[in-house]
Motif scaffolding. Sequence first.
Motif, PDB file in Angstrom:
ATOM      1  N   LEU A 193      33.034  18.811  84.849  1.00 23.26           N
ATOM      2  CA  LEU A 193      33.068  20.257  85.018  1.00 23.26           C
ATOM      3  C   LEU A 193      32.414  20.904  83.808  1.00 23.26           C
ATOM      4  CD1 LEU A 193      34.154  23.041  86.116  1.00 23.26           C
ATOM      5  CD2 LEU A 193      36.309  22.502  84.937  1.00 23.26           C
ATOM      6  N   ALA A 194      31.497  21.827  84.058  1.00 18.07           N
ATOM      7  CA  ALA A 194      30.915  22.656  82.997  1.00 18.07           C
ATOM      8  C   ALA A 194      31.294  24.102  83.299  1.00 18.07           C
ATOM      9  CB  ALA A 194      29.396  22.509  82.954  1.00 18.07           C
ATOM     10  N   ILE A 195      31.690  24.825  82.248  1.00 21.64           N
ATOM     11  CA  ILE A 195      32.095  26.225  82.408  1.00 21.64           C
ATOM     12  C   ILE A 195      31.325  27.070  81.412  1.00 21.64           C
ATOM     13  CG2 ILE A 195      33.992  27.890  82.324  1.00 21.64           C
ATOM     14  CD1 ILE A 195      35.902  25.482  82.783  1.00 21.64           C
ATOM     15  N   GLU A 196      30.759  28.161  81.900  1.00 23.10           N
ATOM     16  CA  GLU A 196      30.104  29.134  81.038  1.00 23.10           C
ATOM     17  C   GLU A 196      30.821  30.468  81.178  1.00 23.10           C
ATOM     18  OE1 GLU A 196      27.988  28.560  78.797  1.00 23.10           O
ATOM     19  OE2 GLU A 196      27.186  26.622  79.391  1.00 23.10           O
ATOM     20  N   VAL A 197      31.039  31.121  80.049  1.00 25.91           N
ATOM     21  CA  VAL A 197      31.575  32.472  80.023  1.00 25.91           C
ATOM     22  C   VAL A 197      30.382  33.386  79.760  1.00 25.91           C
ATOM     23  CG1 VAL A 197      33.138  34.077  78.872  1.00 25.91           C
ATOM     24  CG2 VAL A 197      33.845  31.695  79.254  1.00 25.91           C
ATOM     25  N   LEU A 256      32.774  25.450  77.802  1.00 25.95           N
ATOM     26  CA  LEU A 256      33.855  24.483  78.012  1.00 25.95           C
ATOM     27  C   LEU A 256      33.343  23.378  78.906  1.00 25.95           C
ATOM     28  CD1 LEU A 256      36.586  27.102  78.823  1.00 25.95           C
ATOM     29  CD2 LEU A 256      36.811  25.452  76.979  1.00 25.95           C
ATOM     30  N   LEU A 257      33.863  22.184  78.707  1.00 23.73           N
ATOM     31  CA  LEU A 257      33.539  21.102  79.622  1.00 23.73           C
ATOM     32  C   LEU A 257      34.736  20.195  79.775  1.00 23.73           C
ATOM     33  CD1 LEU A 257      32.808  18.071  78.175  1.00 23.73           C
ATOM     34  CD2 LEU A 257      31.015  19.482  77.235  1.00 23.73           C
ATOM     35  N   VAL A 258      34.795  19.551  80.928  1.00 25.52           N
ATOM     36  CA  VAL A 258      35.807  18.536  81.199  1.00 25.52           C
ATOM     37  C   VAL A 258      35.052  17.264  81.526  1.00 25.52           C
ATOM     38  CG1 VAL A 258      37.702  17.821  82.715  1.00 25.52           C
ATOM     39  CG2 VAL A 258      37.463  20.233  82.068  1.00 25.52           C
ATOM     40  N   ALA A 259      35.449  16.179  80.848  1.00 25.23           N
ATOM     41  CA  ALA A 259      34.789  14.894  81.044  1.00 25.23           C
ATOM     42  C   ALA A 259      35.806  13.774  80.879  1.00 25.23           C
ATOM     43  CB  ALA A 259      33.654  14.720  80.032  1.00 25.23           C
ATOM     44  N   SER A 260      35.440  12.626  81.372  1.00 24.77           N
ATOM     45  CA  SER A 260      36.253  11.436  81.161  1.00 24.77           C
ATOM     46  C   SER A 260      36.265  11.106  79.677  1.00 24.77           C
ATOM     47  CB  SER A 260      35.652  10.273  81.958  1.00 24.77           C
ATOM     48  OG  SER A 260      36.241   9.061  81.564  1.00 24.77           O
ATOM     49  N   HIS A 276      31.000  19.934  89.234  1.00 28.23           N
ATOM     50  CA  HIS A 276      31.627  21.259  89.292  1.00 28.23           C
ATOM     51  C   HIS A 276      31.040  22.155  88.216  1.00 28.23           C
ATOM     52  CE1 HIS A 276      34.816  19.772  91.975  1.00 28.23           C
ATOM     53  NE2 HIS A 276      34.713  18.666  91.264  1.00 28.23           N
ATOM     54  N   TYR A 277      30.726  23.400  88.596  1.00 23.72           N
ATOM     55  CA  TYR A 277      30.196  24.384  87.653  1.00 23.72           C
ATOM     56  C   TYR A 277      30.893  25.707  87.916  1.00 23.72           C
ATOM     57  CZ  TYR A 277      26.795  27.117  84.956  1.00 23.72           C
ATOM     58  OH  TYR A 277      26.197  27.940  84.039  1.00 23.72           O
ATOM     59  N   TRP A 278      31.469  26.281  86.855  1.00 25.44           N
ATOM     60  CA  TRP A 278      32.159  27.559  86.966  1.00 25.44           C
ATOM     61  C   TRP A 278      31.527  28.546  86.005  1.00 25.44           C
ATOM     62  CZ3 TRP A 278      37.960  25.905  86.112  1.00 25.44           C
ATOM     63  CH2 TRP A 278      38.361  25.030  87.132  1.00 25.44           C
ATOM     64  N   VAL A 279      31.516  29.817  86.420  1.00 28.69           N
ATOM     65  CA  VAL A 279      31.058  30.898  85.567  1.00 28.69           C
ATOM     66  C   VAL A 279      32.155  31.956  85.522  1.00 28.69           C
ATOM     67  CG1 VAL A 279      29.370  32.735  85.301  1.00 28.69           C
ATOM     68  CG2 VAL A 279      28.620  30.478  86.014  1.00 28.69           C
TER      69      VAL A 279
END
Length: 186
Positions: free
Chosen positions: A108-112, A89-93, A136-139
């Motif tokens: 924001l980049a998200i990895e599951v 998943l990513l969030v961008a303008s 921002h980076y979430w796992v």
Amino acid sequence: MTAMPTEALGLPRGRDLTRDDLDAMPDDGYRYELIDGILIVSPAPRRVHQRAVGNLYLALRQSCPADLEVLLAPFDVALSDDTVMQPDLLVASRSATTERDLPSAPLLAIEVLSPSTRSFDLLLKKDRLRRAGCPHYWVVDPGEPSILAWELADGEYRETAHVIGDDTFTVEQPLPLSVVPAELGN
């Protein structure tokens, strides 16, 4: 994650790979990414992975401001000619994306995490996004279940949240969100 000899894929030997090489990859259910010219091949994710991605996508979409968008893999983040990633998943303008890709680091980049991508997501991908300036980076670990969040400060990621099980993961940046890790894989 799978290692394949480059000749099996018809790729050149003796040099770093580029986006042009990546574009020649087959549409075969694997995820092909480049990190600093090295090909990373990942198998199709498991059901619990897809549930977590889908549920998190829905939560992000509900809280996403109009000037941002949430995108699901496969969608290219082209950090350079030799680095093209596809975060889960990513969030961008909205103004930063093209029809083909996001030609810069996402907000924001998200990895599951999956068994085959765990070390890649926690080490290599995280480091490359840090170097690209991804704020921002979430796992998400659907097995634990947990969410671990980092924020970029002075060129380094610092942990801002680590929430496990039935506790609530709540953030205001880069967008307001409250989710329970244990509910993401359901």
